[in-house]
Design a protein around this motif. Structure first.
Motif, PDB file in Angstrom:
ATOM      1  N   ASN A 125      28.744   2.131 -13.636  1.00  0.00           N
ATOM      2  CA  ASN A 125      29.085   1.115 -14.405  1.00  0.00           C
ATOM      3  C   ASN A 125      27.941   0.050 -14.241  1.00  0.00           C
ATOM      4  O   ASN A 125      27.487  -0.814 -14.850  1.00  0.00           O
ATOM      5  CB  ASN A 125      30.355   0.514 -14.009  1.00  0.00           C
ATOM      6  N   GLN A 126      27.678  -0.107 -12.730  1.00  0.00           N
ATOM      7  CA  GLN A 126      26.767  -1.002 -12.315  1.00  0.00           C
ATOM      8  C   GLN A 126      25.166  -0.954 -13.116  1.00  0.00           C
ATOM      9  O   GLN A 126      24.734  -1.721 -13.459  1.00  0.00           O
ATOM     10  CB  GLN A 126      26.703  -1.388 -11.051  1.00  0.00           C
ATOM     11  N   ASP A 146      25.557  -1.707 -16.569  1.00  0.00           N
ATOM     12  CA  ASP A 146      25.202  -3.441 -16.749  1.00  0.00           C
ATOM     13  C   ASP A 146      23.720  -3.677 -16.550  1.00  0.00           C
ATOM     14  O   ASP A 146      23.456  -4.303 -17.544  1.00  0.00           O
ATOM     15  CB  ASP A 146      26.058  -3.873 -15.682  1.00  0.00           C
ATOM     16  N   GLU A 147      23.050  -3.065 -15.581  1.00  0.00           N
ATOM     17  CA  GLU A 147      21.603  -3.273 -15.368  1.00  0.00           C
ATOM     18  C   GLU A 147      20.738  -2.930 -16.386  1.00  0.00           C
ATOM     19  O   GLU A 147      20.039  -3.629 -17.026  1.00  0.00           O
ATOM     20  CB  GLU A 147      21.326  -2.469 -14.241  1.00  0.00           C
ATOM     21  N   THR A 161      22.001  -2.719 -19.616  1.00  0.00           N
ATOM     22  CA  THR A 161      22.207  -3.655 -20.749  1.00  0.00           C
ATOM     23  C   THR A 161      21.366  -4.963 -20.549  1.00  0.00           C
ATOM     24  O   THR A 161      20.828  -5.167 -21.356  1.00  0.00           O
ATOM     25  CB  THR A 161      23.700  -3.751 -20.686  1.00  0.00           C
ATOM     26  N   TYR A 162      21.252  -5.231 -19.423  1.00  0.00           N
ATOM     27  CA  TYR A 162      20.625  -6.538 -19.059  1.00  0.00           C
ATOM     28  C   TYR A 162      19.200  -6.310 -19.360  1.00  0.00           C
ATOM     29  O   TYR A 162      18.614  -7.033 -19.888  1.00  0.00           O
ATOM     30  CB  TYR A 162      20.812  -6.690 -17.402  1.00  0.00           C
ATOM     31  N   GLN A 171      21.824 -16.504 -21.348  1.00  0.00           N
ATOM     32  CA  GLN A 171      23.222 -15.963 -20.689  1.00  0.00           C
ATOM     33  C   GLN A 171      23.862 -17.189 -20.275  1.00  0.00           C
ATOM     34  O   GLN A 171      23.135 -17.841 -19.506  1.00  0.00           O
ATOM     35  CB  GLN A 171      22.795 -14.992 -19.781  1.00  0.00           C
TER      36      GLN A 171
END
Lengths: 665, 152
Positions: free
Chosen positions: A438-439, A442-443, A445-446, B105
């Motif tokens: 998940n992390q 997230d990374e 996606t970022y 953001q």
């Protein structure tokens, strides 16, 4: 002559003078008292000598045993009397030829009889008692029957019998009996009869009274039932003696006779009492033994049918008892297989001595060991888990002489718990994996939103700039715009490619095998050959180990690290050296360079994706190489770090923990 | 007129991306700003400039800026760290700092204002927008607002 007569007349013993034909010529007063009640004077001529006496006199005359003694028993008005008889030829007045002298020996005879009876009685009782002393439980019934027969015959009775009361005393049964045949054997229906039907009898026996009847007519009105039963058997008289044990009536035994009017003396009562006592003791012994056997049987059945292991050991920890379940655990076919053996004969030495010490401590201290979890290895080598309680076994004085053990097999429960634990661990691991994914997502996606936006934004901005510059016709600016646009597009391309590589390095299934790291390095160097040449790099390496891992990933790892060493070189030509040290937990490998180095504070963030320490101007790259390196090392269970100072080169190190081959997923 | 709106007052751009530097220069040119634009390539260089260290030792190479345009995402020391250092330092904290970044953001915005940024701007995608933004920025900071002068 008168003096003689007076003398004889006054004699206490009978004296008789007879003629040959048996006529009495003289009889003294004592003699008259024996043969008749009539007075001497009047009936002298008519005196008839009793036939028993005359027969004895004739016998003595015929044998001519002068002076020899004979014997006769006479029924006299005073009762039965016994006499010694002596006959002497002695002619006298009135034609008398014989002098007969009688001596009353009744008391002597009674004393002799009593003595004979007593010795026979003693013999009988001792024989009865010894019959029981040597008898096993199963012989008791026969012994009682035999003894009843013997006392019946001894007492000249026609039946002897033993009644026993039920435990509560409300019922009774004839359990043993003997009959001479003159009295009918005791009928079957005297078994398990309600004591209430013979209340008179029962009440007397319960009061421990002797019942002695010379005749059934002596029975009172309320004893009609008793009379009917006895009459039906042909009983004329009887004597019953109660049996008690510790003061409690347990039954009675008796003698009966077909003869009506028989007088039962103390002798019979005494006989019955003594033999009754022998019977009582034997019966109580039998009852106790039976109760014990029953209890033992009950307990044995109980422990043999429990699934738990139950056993007892002596003070030396040797088995003295094992239930069926425990015998099965020990693979013993019979209790004899393990009796007297110890754990040392059953289990590995280490296990056995642990048990032995535990048990000796229990016996020494008297403290039980409760619910200890322990394991045993069965003969098949299978490990079973037991929940064991051991308690000291004490003798009557409370001194421990052994122990009793109870063990419950909790292998199933244990395995389930272990399975659950494993499951929980796997779940926790899966969760951790999921969190990490998940992390990463997230990374990703970022990264997608920032780092991919960057070249796109440039494309848009400089397309605008291009249009503007085209209007103005500024050729130099136009060329510049196009260069920027092209490089942004290339960057975009490279970013997408590297992102895919990163994603693949984390997702691709690992192929675990033994990998010679020297081969990985050779492959990496092949790929870097051109740059090595361009940079005029020097390369050195120690002998690298063979490890368990994924060949492709490890090759990529070396390629990235060596690539970085070539890229971030200082003013001098790059020198790259591979290091390898064996640590406690596997290998620590390294790639050392003489490049620009890194400040300590950036040594963490360089491993994050797209973290670049240098502006795009100075060094090429998207900042994803070290992120991939970290991923690869982590997937091998290791860690990666850098030891460096600015200007003094960098030493990238990573650990590859030892793995057992079977642990590889 | 604003006390600090000196004709030649310096604006410092902290930006690692050479394309963005180019873009900003063009926007400045297009908006005909009179201010001098000085550019440093990352956070460390920015602090070296402000504290006149290393290559910026001589005062002429690093005149004190009237405004700092600061990118957030940079290698080494990033914009957040630079902002923190500036606002911690009594000698620097009066210089207005405007974040000029691609990140919009919320987390970055909040964090920046907490650190004491004076304005937060997202880089416009289109060239025209960028030029307009620079113009507005100049107008606001050098014509509208009153800032403490360089009295020290």
């Amino acid at each position: 002559m008168d003096i003689f007569r007076e003398l004889v007349d006054g004699q206490g013993d009978p004296v008789v003078c007879l003629r040959d034909d048996g006529c009495v010529t003289y009889i003294n007063a004592a003699g008259v008292a024996v043969v008749t009640a009539a007075p001497l004077q009047t009936v002298k001529q008519d005196i008839k000598i009793p036939s028993e006496l005359l027969a004895e006199i004739r016998r003595l005359q015929a044998e001519d045993h002068e002076g020899m003694a004979g014997y006769v028993s006479l029924r006299t008005p005073a009762g039965l009397r016994h006499f010694e008889v002596r006959v002497k030829r002695s002619p006298g007045p009135d034609g008398a030829e014989w002098l007969v002298l009688l001596r009353n020996v009744t008391e002597l005879r009674i004393a002799q009889r009593a003595s004979q009876y007593r010795s026979a009685f003693a013999k009988l009782v001792s024989e009865v008692a010894s019959r029981f002393a040597g008898a096993g439980l199963d012989e008791f019934d026969d012994a009682i029957e035999e003894s009843l027969e013997r006392i019946g015959i001894f007492a000249q009775a026609d039946a002897s019998y033993l009644f026993q009361f039920s435990e509560r005393g409300d019922r009774m049964s004839v359990t043993h009996s003997w009959s001479s045949g003159r009295v009918a054997p005791l009928p079957e229906q005297l078994h398990d009869i309600d004591a209430q039907t013979m209340t008179w009898w029962m009440s007397r026996l319960h009061r421990a009274e002797v019942v002695a009847l010379s005749s059934l007519t002596e029975l009172p009105e309320e004893a009609q039932v008793e009379r009917r039963i006895l009459a039906a058997q042909g009983v004329g008289s009887l004597v019953d003696v109660p049996l008690t044990y510790k003061g409690v009536p347990i039954g009675f035994m008796g003698l009966s006779s077909a003869e009506e009017g028989r007088h039962w003396s103390q002798d019979e009562v005494h006989l019955l009492s003594i033999v009754g006592q022998v019977f009582t003791n034997a019966l109580q012994h039998k009852r106790a033994e039976e109760a014990l056997a029953q209890e033992r049987n009950l307990l044995r059945t109980l422990i043999d049918n429990l699934p738990d292991y139950i056993y007892a050991k002596d003070a030396e920890s040797r088995f003295i008892l094992n239930n069926s379940a425990h015998l099965r655990l020990l693979r013993a076919k019979s209790p004899e297989d393990v009796a007297g053996k110890s754990d040392y004969d059953m289990f590995p030495r280490e296990l056995a001595s642990q048990y032995y010490e535990d048990e000796q401590e229990i016996i020494r201290s008297g403290h039980p060991l409760v619910n200890r979890e322990e394991s045993v290895i069965t003969e098949e080598g299978e490990r079973r888990w037991l929940l064991t309680t051991k308690v000291p076994l004490c003798d009557a004085d409370g001194v421990p002489v052994g122990l009793v053990g109870m063990s419950r097999d909790i292998t199933g429960r244990k395995q389930m718990a272990e399975a659950l634990e494993t499951h929980a661990r796997l779940l926790e691991q899966a969760n951790a994996d999921l969190r990490m994914r998940n992390q990463e997502l997230d990374e990703f996606t970022y990264i997608a939103s920032h780092d991919l936006q960057e070249p796109l934004r440039k494309l848009v901005s400089f397309t605008d700039a291009l249009q503007h510059d085209m209007k103005a016709g500024d050729a130099a600016e136009i060329r510049r715009d196009l260069d920027i646009i092209a490089s942004a597009a290339q960057r975009m391309q490279r970013l997408v490619r590297d992102l895919l590589a990163l994603s693949r390095s984390g997702r691709q299934a690992m192929e675990w095998e033994l990998v010679d790291l020297n081969e990985c390095v050779d492959l990496a160097l092949d790929a870097l050959e051109i740059r090595m040449g361009e940079e005029k790099a020097e390369f050195a390496k120690e002998k690298l180990p063979t490890v368990l891992g994924d060949r492709t990933l490890l090759t990529q790892l070396f390629q990235n690290l060596i690539g970085n060493a070539l890229k971030f070189h200082g003013p001098d030509a790059p020198q790259v050296r591979l290091t390898a040290e064996e640590g406690d937990d596997g290998w620590v490998l390294g790639v050392q360079d003489n490049g620009i180095g890194i400040k300590q504070e950036y040594s963490e963030q360089i491993f994050a994706p797209f973290k670049r320490l240098h502006g795009r101007g100075s060094y090429e790259g998207t900042g994803i190489g070290l992120a991939i390196c970290r991923k690869i090392v982590e997937r091998h269970g290791g860690v990666i770090w850098v030891e460096s100072e600015p200007g003094k080169g960098a030493h990238f190190k990573f650990s590859l923990p030892q793995r057992e081959a079977e642990q590889s997923p | 007129m604003n006390a600090i709106a000196g004709k030649n007052s310096v604006i410092l751009l902290v930006e690692d991306d050479p394309d963005d530097q180019e873009l900003t220069k063009r926007a400045f040119r297009a908006s005909r700003l009179r201010n001098e634009l000085r550019i440093v390539n990352d956070g460390e260089e920015a602090l070296d400039y402000l504290y006149r260290r290393g290559p910026f030792e001589s005062p002429s190479s690093a005149p004190r800026p009237s405004l700092i345009l600061l990118d957030l995402n940079m290698p080494k020391l990033d914009g957040r760290a630079v902002l923190e250092r500036i606002k911690e330092d009594p000698a620097l904290r009066r210089i207005p700092v405007v974040i000029l970044t691609t990140s919009s953001q919320e987390e970055d915005v909040i964090r920046s204002y907490e650190l004491g940024v004076n304005s937060y701007m997202a880089k416009p995608n289109r060239m025209d927008g960028f030029v307009q933004a620079i113009r507005d920025l100049e107008h606001y900071w050098f014509n509208l607002v009153i800032l403490p002068g360089r009295f020290s």
